[in-house]
Design a protein around this motif. Structure first.
Motif, mmCIF file in Angstrom:
data_model
loop_
_atom_site.group_PDB
_atom_site.id
_atom_site.type_symbol
_atom_site.label_atom_id
_atom_site.label_comp_id
_atom_site.label_asym_id
_atom_site.label_seq_id
_atom_site.Cartn_x
_atom_site.Cartn_y
_atom_site.Cartn_z
ATOM 1 N N MET A 78 -52.870 6.605 -20.403
ATOM 2 C CA MET A 78 -53.312 7.468 -21.496
ATOM 3 C C MET A 78 -52.413 7.360 -22.725
ATOM 4 S SD MET A 78 -55.730 8.351 -19.734
ATOM 5 C CE MET A 78 -56.685 9.543 -20.603
ATOM 6 N N GLY A 79 -51.372 6.542 -22.648
ATOM 7 C CA GLY A 79 -50.442 6.391 -23.757
ATOM 8 C C GLY A 79 -49.442 7.534 -23.791
ATOM 9 N N GLY A 80 -48.465 7.397 -24.617
ATOM 10 C CA GLY A 80 -47.466 8.447 -24.767
ATOM 11 C C GLY A 80 -46.256 8.247 -23.881
ATOM 12 N N ASN A 81 -45.311 9.159 -24.029
ATOM 13 C CA ASN A 81 -44.063 9.099 -23.264
ATOM 14 C C ASN A 81 -44.273 9.570 -21.836
ATOM 15 O OD1 ASN A 81 -42.588 8.165 -25.473
ATOM 16 N ND2 ASN A 81 -42.241 10.231 -26.219
ATOM 17 N N ARG A 82 -43.282 9.251 -20.984
ATOM 18 C CA ARG A 82 -43.354 9.640 -19.578
ATOM 19 C C ARG A 82 -42.233 10.613 -19.253
ATOM 20 N NH1 ARG A 82 -46.136 8.066 -15.396
ATOM 21 N NH2 ARG A 82 -44.355 7.510 -14.123
ATOM 22 N N LEU A 83 -42.519 11.487 -18.317
ATOM 23 C CA LEU A 83 -41.553 12.431 -17.783
ATOM 24 C C LEU A 83 -41.409 12.151 -16.301
ATOM 25 C CD1 LEU A 83 -39.827 15.061 -17.916
ATOM 26 C CD2 LEU A 83 -41.940 16.309 -17.432
ATOM 27 N N ILE A 84 -40.175 11.979 -15.854
ATOM 28 C CA ILE A 84 -39.897 11.778 -14.436
ATOM 29 C C ILE A 84 -39.119 13.002 -13.971
ATOM 30 C CG2 ILE A 84 -38.897 10.269 -12.693
ATOM 31 C CD1 ILE A 84 -41.105 8.983 -14.577
ATOM 32 N N ARG A 85 -39.687 13.716 -13.010
ATOM 33 C CA ARG A 85 -39.064 14.931 -12.483
ATOM 34 C C ARG A 85 -38.494 14.660 -11.096
ATOM 35 N NH1 ARG A 85 -43.089 19.854 -13.271
ATOM 36 N NH2 ARG A 85 -41.129 20.981 -13.156
ATOM 37 N N VAL A 86 -37.226 15.030 -10.928
ATOM 38 C CA VAL A 86 -36.561 14.869 -9.635
ATOM 39 C C VAL A 86 -36.062 16.244 -9.213
ATOM 40 C CG1 VAL A 86 -34.718 13.738 -8.348
ATOM 41 C CG2 VAL A 86 -35.845 12.522 -10.231
ATOM 42 N N GLU A 87 -36.587 16.743 -8.102
ATOM 43 C CA GLU A 87 -36.146 18.039 -7.588
ATOM 44 C C GLU A 87 -35.096 17.830 -6.514
ATOM 45 O OE1 GLU A 87 -39.472 20.363 -6.351
ATOM 46 O OE2 GLU A 87 -40.317 20.461 -8.361
ATOM 47 N N SER A 88 -34.261 18.809 -6.315
ATOM 48 C CA SER A 88 -33.206 18.775 -5.290
ATOM 49 C C SER A 88 -32.263 17.597 -5.475
ATOM 50 C CB SER A 88 -33.813 18.740 -3.882
ATOM 51 O OG SER A 88 -34.693 19.818 -3.696
ATOM 52 N N GLY A 89 -31.908 17.331 -6.729
ATOM 53 C CA GLY A 89 -30.974 16.248 -7.015
ATOM 54 C C GLY A 89 -29.624 16.508 -6.366
ATOM 55 N N ALA A 90 -29.016 15.470 -5.829
ATOM 56 C CA ALA A 90 -27.736 15.598 -5.130
ATOM 57 C C ALA A 90 -26.872 14.385 -5.433
ATOM 58 C CB ALA A 90 -27.978 15.729 -3.625
ATOM 59 N N ASP A 91 -25.647 14.419 -4.942
ATOM 60 C CA ASP A 91 -24.692 13.337 -5.196
ATOM 61 C C ASP A 91 -25.158 11.986 -4.671
ATOM 62 O OD1 ASP A 91 -23.018 15.018 -6.571
ATOM 63 O OD2 ASP A 91 -21.681 15.383 -4.872
ATOM 64 N N SER A 92 -26.050 11.980 -3.711
ATOM 65 C CA SER A 92 -26.561 10.703 -3.192
ATOM 66 C C SER A 92 -27.297 9.908 -4.276
ATOM 67 C CB SER A 92 -27.487 10.942 -1.997
ATOM 68 O OG SER A 92 -28.632 11.680 -2.399
#
Length: 171
Positions: A78-92
């Motif tokens: 559809m065009g446009g920018n992308r958003l990448i969501r990461v939940e529960s981010g950790a040191d790994s």
């Protein structure tokens, strides 16, 4: 970059375009989710848009280290920018994020909800020291912080507030 208390709200309303990864962390989960959503909406109008928003879990990223880069560089139908969501981010995730920050996509923003990360967290340290990333703390507001915010808002409206009224409102 590590944002100070005064820098957080302006950043949430209008994120610095040089920040390609934003880490939202802290013990106040509600505030963390709210800020992550507001930052996400600066990139895409609909956080549920399947072609512009990608959601990744840490176990998926750890199982496929190239996935973060692939998702961020994917071109939307559809065009446009992308958003990448990461939940529960950790040191790994630290090595993956470090690799991504060396050559981030100019058309994608990665927002990581990190939970209550300590000051010794490698992910937090990486984001706080990177020039193309931002770390936003989300702490439970203390009465004195709320009191200052109330006073600031009232003064911004050209009004004054009595100390007793301010104390009552901040409680």
């Amino acid at each position: 970059m590590k944002l100070t208390f005064r820098q957080i709200e302006p950043f949430v309303k209008n994120p610095d375009p040089s920040a390609r990864v934003v880490l939202v962390y802290g013990p106040d989960e509600g505030l963390m989710k709210e800020r992550a959503a507001l930052i996400g909406k600066s990139v895409v109008a609909d956080l549920n848009a399947p072609f512009n928003v990608g959601g990744l879990a840490p176990d998926i990223l750890n199982g496929d280290p190239a996935r973060l880069n692939d998702e961020a560089r994917a071109i939307s139908m559809m065009g446009g920018n992308r958003l990448i969501r990461v939940e529960s981010g950790a040191d790994s995730l630290t090595p993956l994020v470090k690799d991504y920050l060396s050559d981030p996509s100019p058309s994608a923003l990665v927002v990581i909800e990190g939970g209550d990360l300590s000051a010794r967290s490698s992910l937090r340290k990486l984001i706080e020291t990177a020039k193309n990333a931002a770390a936003l703390p989300c702490y439970v507001a203390e009465a004195r912080d709320v009191s200052g915010l109330i006073r600031e808002m009232v003064q911004g409206a050209g009004l004054r507030i009595d100390n007793d009224a301010n104390m009552w409102l901040s409680q």
